[in-house]
Design an enzyme around this catalytic site. Structure first.
Site, PDB file in Angstrom:
ATOM      1  N   ASP A 172       0.827  -1.201   0.000  1.00 43.54           N
ATOM      2  CA  ASP A 172       0.000   0.000   0.000  1.00 43.54           C
ATOM      3  C   ASP A 172       0.864   1.256   0.000  1.00 43.54           C
ATOM      4  O   ASP A 172       1.954   1.268   0.559  1.00 43.54           O
ATOM      5  CB  ASP A 172      -0.898  -0.011   1.245  1.00 43.54           C
ATOM      6  CG  ASP A 172      -2.041   0.977   1.143  1.00 43.54           C
ATOM      7  OD1 ASP A 172      -2.347   1.431   0.023  1.00 43.54           O
ATOM      8  OD2 ASP A 172      -2.628   1.304   2.190  1.00 43.54           O
ATOM      9  N   ARG A 194      -0.482   9.103 -10.020  1.00 45.22           N
ATOM     10  CA  ARG A 194      -0.507   7.874  -9.208  1.00 45.22           C
ATOM     11  C   ARG A 194       0.200   6.708  -9.906  1.00 45.22           C
ATOM     12  O   ARG A 194       0.864   5.902  -9.246  1.00 45.22           O
ATOM     13  CB  ARG A 194      -1.957   7.498  -8.883  1.00 45.22           C
ATOM     14  CG  ARG A 194      -2.623   8.437  -7.884  1.00 45.22           C
ATOM     15  CD  ARG A 194      -4.085   8.066  -7.667  1.00 45.22           C
ATOM     16  NE  ARG A 194      -4.229   6.713  -7.175  1.00 45.22           N
ATOM     17  CZ  ARG A 194      -4.121   6.361  -5.891  1.00 45.22           C
ATOM     18  NH1 ARG A 194      -3.863   7.281  -4.976  1.00 45.22           N
ATOM     19  NH2 ARG A 194      -4.275   5.108  -5.523  1.00 45.22           N
ATOM     20  N   ASN A 246     -10.540  -2.790  -6.331  1.00 45.28           N
ATOM     21  CA  ASN A 246      -9.771  -1.785  -7.066  1.00 45.28           C
ATOM     22  C   ASN A 246     -10.388  -1.390  -8.397  1.00 45.28           C
ATOM     23  O   ASN A 246      -9.985  -0.381  -8.993  1.00 45.28           O
ATOM     24  CB  ASN A 246      -8.333  -2.275  -7.296  1.00 45.28           C
ATOM     25  CG  ASN A 246      -7.477  -2.245  -6.045  1.00 45.28           C
ATOM     26  OD1 ASN A 246      -6.478  -2.950  -5.948  1.00 45.28           O
ATOM     27  ND2 ASN A 246      -7.861  -1.439  -5.058  1.00 45.28           N
TER      28      ASN A 246
END
Length: 253
Positions: free
Chosen positions: A24, A37, A72
């Site tokens: 993470d 990201r 996700n």
């Protein structure tokens, strides 16, 4: 008094055989650097190799990483597409190195929703490395613990309906044999990076007696030195498996 050799041997016996990692913090790592990201996901993918390479020296035989969860898919379409492209490139780039390093690769999770080209690459990598035994790397891709148990229950129910399984024979071991991880030992240690203290639907059944480490380090900064420190801390824990003292030691044997 025991010798240093015997102390080292006792410690080795407490080394986690199977470590599972919730990787993470990739997105936050990138955002802190003013990057998109996906930049963080690329950095995180590079970190995987270092950690896998460190496993033999640390005595870790099995390592399972959480690459993409069933939840996700809720992320932006561009991020999901970028991740799927990253997975394909990772397999292309790392396949030969993983094979040469004696790593056996498995994938767990529901493959039905994945791109056919990615599924084919996953199968090729599993086939290529199936004879390796130095390190067993399991990649959880489109994986969720609840989804895994649901799929296992469906398969078990079909066998009951077909007369291949007696409902009276179903126990914990029976259900475990239908899970994606049926050929793997349960994890001894689960690590989550980035400071979050949640298990996020990861290996729910298998981690019933695992030790947990929640650390603040973001995944792209998770080095082999940090990994070694956590493994070393694990050796000092007493795992009771619901028992007390010497009873626990007997149960774990």
């Amino acid at each position: 008094m025991g010798s240093k050799a015997s102390d080292a041997q006792a410690k080795a016996l407490k080394t986690p055989d199977h470590v599972a990692i919730i990787m993470d913090g990739n997105g936050r790592w990138a955002q802190r650097r003013g990057k998109p990201r996906l930049f963080g996901h690329h950095a995180g993918a590079k970190r995987v190799r270092e950690i896998v390479e460190a496993c033999p020296d640390l005595g870790v035989k099995y390592i399972t990483i959480f690459a993409f969860s069933t939840e996700n898919w809720k992320r932006t379409q561009s991020e999901v597409a970028g991740l799927m492209s990253l997975f394909r490139r990772y397999i292309h780039k790392e396949a030969r190195a993983l094979f040469n390093e004696g790593v056996r690769v498995r994938f767990i999770g529901d493959r039905d929703r994945l791109d056919k080209k990615l599924i084919a690459l996953m199968h090729e990598l599993e086939t290529l490395t199936q004879g390796n035994d130095r390190v067993h790397l399991t990649i959880a891709l489109n994986y969720g613990g609840r989804d895994e148990v649901a799929r296992a229950t469906q398969r078990m129910a079909r066998d009951v309906a077909a007369g291949q399984l007696d409902p009276e024979d179903v126990d914990e071991q029976t259900l475990a044999s239908y899970l994606d991880t049926c050929v793997l030992p349960d994890p001894d240690l689960v690590i989550r990076t980035s400071g979050e203290a949640r298990i996020s639907n990861f290996l729910l059944w298998q981690s019933a007696y695992a030790e947990y480490e929640f650390i603040d380090t973001l995944w792209p900064d998770f080095s082999s030195d940090i990994f070694a420190e956590i493994v070393d801390r694990f050796s000092g824990r007493e795992r009771r498996f619901g028992a007390v003292g010497s009873i626990a030691e007997t149960a774990a044997e």
